[in-house]
Design a protein around this motif. Structure first.
Motif, PDB file in Angstrom:
ATOM      1  N   SER A 238      28.530  20.441  91.739  1.00 43.21           N
ATOM      2  CA  SER A 238      28.297  21.591  90.862  1.00 43.21           C
ATOM      3  C   SER A 238      26.826  21.690  90.480  1.00 43.21           C
ATOM      4  O   SER A 238      26.242  22.778  90.473  1.00 43.21           O
ATOM      5  N   VAL A 239      26.214  20.547  90.159  1.00 38.08           N
ATOM      6  CA  VAL A 239      24.792  20.537  89.826  1.00 38.08           C
ATOM      7  C   VAL A 239      23.962  20.902  91.047  1.00 38.08           C
ATOM      8  O   VAL A 239      22.997  21.678  90.957  1.00 38.08           O
ATOM      9  N   MET A 240      24.354  20.369  92.190  1.00 38.27           N
ATOM     10  CA  MET A 240      23.650  20.693  93.431  1.00 38.27           C
ATOM     11  C   MET A 240      23.692  22.199  93.697  1.00 38.27           C
ATOM     12  O   MET A 240      22.672  22.816  94.030  1.00 38.27           O
ATOM     13  N   ASP A 241      24.859  22.798  93.554  1.00 41.61           N
ATOM     14  CA  ASP A 241      25.002  24.231  93.789  1.00 41.61           C
ATOM     15  C   ASP A 241      24.124  25.030  92.833  1.00 41.61           C
ATOM     16  O   ASP A 241      23.534  26.053  93.217  1.00 41.61           O
ATOM     17  N   TYR A 242      24.036  24.575  91.584  1.00 44.23           N
ATOM     18  CA  TYR A 242      23.205  25.304  90.623  1.00 44.23           C
ATOM     19  C   TYR A 242      21.725  25.200  91.007  1.00 44.23           C
ATOM     20  O   TYR A 242      20.995  26.182  90.925  1.00 44.23           O
ATOM     21  N   LEU A 243      21.295  24.031  91.421  1.00 41.20           N
ATOM     22  CA  LEU A 243      19.898  23.860  91.825  1.00 41.20           C
ATOM     23  C   LEU A 243      19.565  24.746  93.021  1.00 41.20           C
ATOM     24  O   LEU A 243      18.477  25.326  93.099  1.00 41.20           O
ATOM     25  N   VAL A 244      20.502  24.869  93.936  1.00 43.43           N
ATOM     26  CA  VAL A 244      20.296  25.746  95.096  1.00 43.43           C
ATOM     27  C   VAL A 244      20.181  27.196  94.629  1.00 43.43           C
ATOM     28  O   VAL A 244      19.330  27.956  95.109  1.00 43.43           O
ATOM     29  N   SER A 245      21.030  27.587  93.670  1.00 41.37           N
ATOM     30  CA  SER A 245      20.976  28.958  93.161  1.00 41.37           C
ATOM     31  C   SER A 245      19.662  29.227  92.431  1.00 41.37           C
ATOM     32  O   SER A 245      19.255  30.386  92.293  1.00 41.37           O
ATOM     33  N   ALA A 246      19.004  28.165  91.960  1.00 43.06           N
ATOM     34  CA  ALA A 246      17.727  28.305  91.258  1.00 43.06           C
ATOM     35  C   ALA A 246      16.543  28.351  92.216  1.00 43.06           C
ATOM     36  O   ALA A 246      15.394  28.435  91.769  1.00 43.06           O
ATOM     37  N   GLY A 247      16.817  28.274  93.525  1.00 41.29           N
ATOM     38  CA  GLY A 247      15.753  28.419  94.512  1.00 41.29           C
ATOM     39  C   GLY A 247      15.322  27.143  95.188  1.00 41.29           C
ATOM     40  O   GLY A 247      14.346  27.138  95.943  1.00 41.29           O
TER      41      GLY A 247
END
Length: 284
Positions: A238-247
């Protein structure tokens, strides 16, 4: 006749003046464009770069009070939503830090000013601002507390450009980060802490593009090893996915789980289990 004309002119002038007073100041029917423009509420989101530097105006800082003999710090009035302004500014200006000065008068211990600055810092870090980007100090000033044992304006704040040493310290924290927020359940919700960290991490990787990120999920010892390993991995993803969404490029991130195998504290207490439910992020 002459006296009558003078009296009439005087009466007419008084009538016009009285009408103006009644209409503008009592009924509020007059429009003052300049006054309206300067009195309109302004949020940090609409401030220009020059105006952002004025966020900590004397008028605003007057709405932060300290209490005699304690480290108590009270935010009220214009300062009530100050955390969001600081949060937004520091996210948009990664080369800046918040510098807080706590005041103490001549009748108080020197340590009390710094304690007040630290108490104010807690308010901002609780909101989600990186504590590494807030510096505190104290200063002595000749002032008197009011009848309620309070002094308005006892906390001073300003933004400062990060020095090389301060920036190196912040980068060390970015490359070794522990997150605790919303990891007590399987469902993930990014909070201000993670949002701010993602902005800082992206800037860090722009500077060091060859580095990679390891996101590791940890749990307490409640449940089976298999279940905890699964939960830890879901949180890490979940954290990984958020970091990806942040660029941040997905190719630079790896997610894994240690389950309950690497506790930071004893699992025999509620607080210990809370600290063991965490995400560790390492950049190397």
């Amino acid at each position: 006749m002459k006296n009558f004309i003078l009296a009439f002119i005087f009466f007419l002038g008084w009538f016009v003046f009285g009408t103006w007073i009644y209409s503008c100041h009592i009924k509020g029917l007059c429009v003052d464009t300049a006054a309206d423009k300067t009195s309109s509420p302004v949020t940090a989101d609409t401030l220009s770069d020059a105006e952002k530097k004025l966020i900590f105006s004397p008028q605003l800082l007057k709405d932060i009070a300290i209490t005699a003999g304690t480290d108590s710090v009270l935010f009220f009035g214009k300062a009530l939503n100050l955390e969001k302004r600081v949060f937004d500014f520091l996210n948009d200006n990664q080369d800046q830090e918040l510098y807080i000065t706590g005041l103490h008068n001549h009748g108080e211990k020197n340590s009390l000013g710094e304690a007040r600055a630290k108490r104010a810092k807690v308010r901002f870090t609780t909101y989600g601002i990186n504590p590494d980007r807030i510096s505190v100090t104290s200063a002595r000033k000749d002032f008197k507390f009011d009848n309620n044992n309070r002094y308005r304006g006892g906390i001073r704040m300003e933004y400062r450009e990060l020095t090389e040493d301060r920036n190196a310290s912040i980068e060390e924290g970015i490359s070794n980060k522990i997150l605790y927020s919303n990891f007590g359940s399987e469902k993930f919700q990014p909070d201000n802490t993670l949002q701010a960290y993602a902005r800082e991490l992206k800037r860090y990787l722009d500077k060091y593009p060859d580095k990679n990120i390891l996101v590791t999920g940890h749990t307490d010892n409640v449940g089976t090893d298999e279940a905890n390993n699964w939960v830890g991995l879901q949180r890490a993803k979940s954290v990984m996915d958020y970091l990806v969404s942040a660029g941040i490029p997905e190719s630079q991130i790896e997610a894994l789980s240690e389950g309950s195998h690497q506790p930071l504290e004893s699992n025999s207490t509620i607080e210990g289990r809370r600290k063991n439910r965490r995400i560790e992020i390492k950049v190397n």
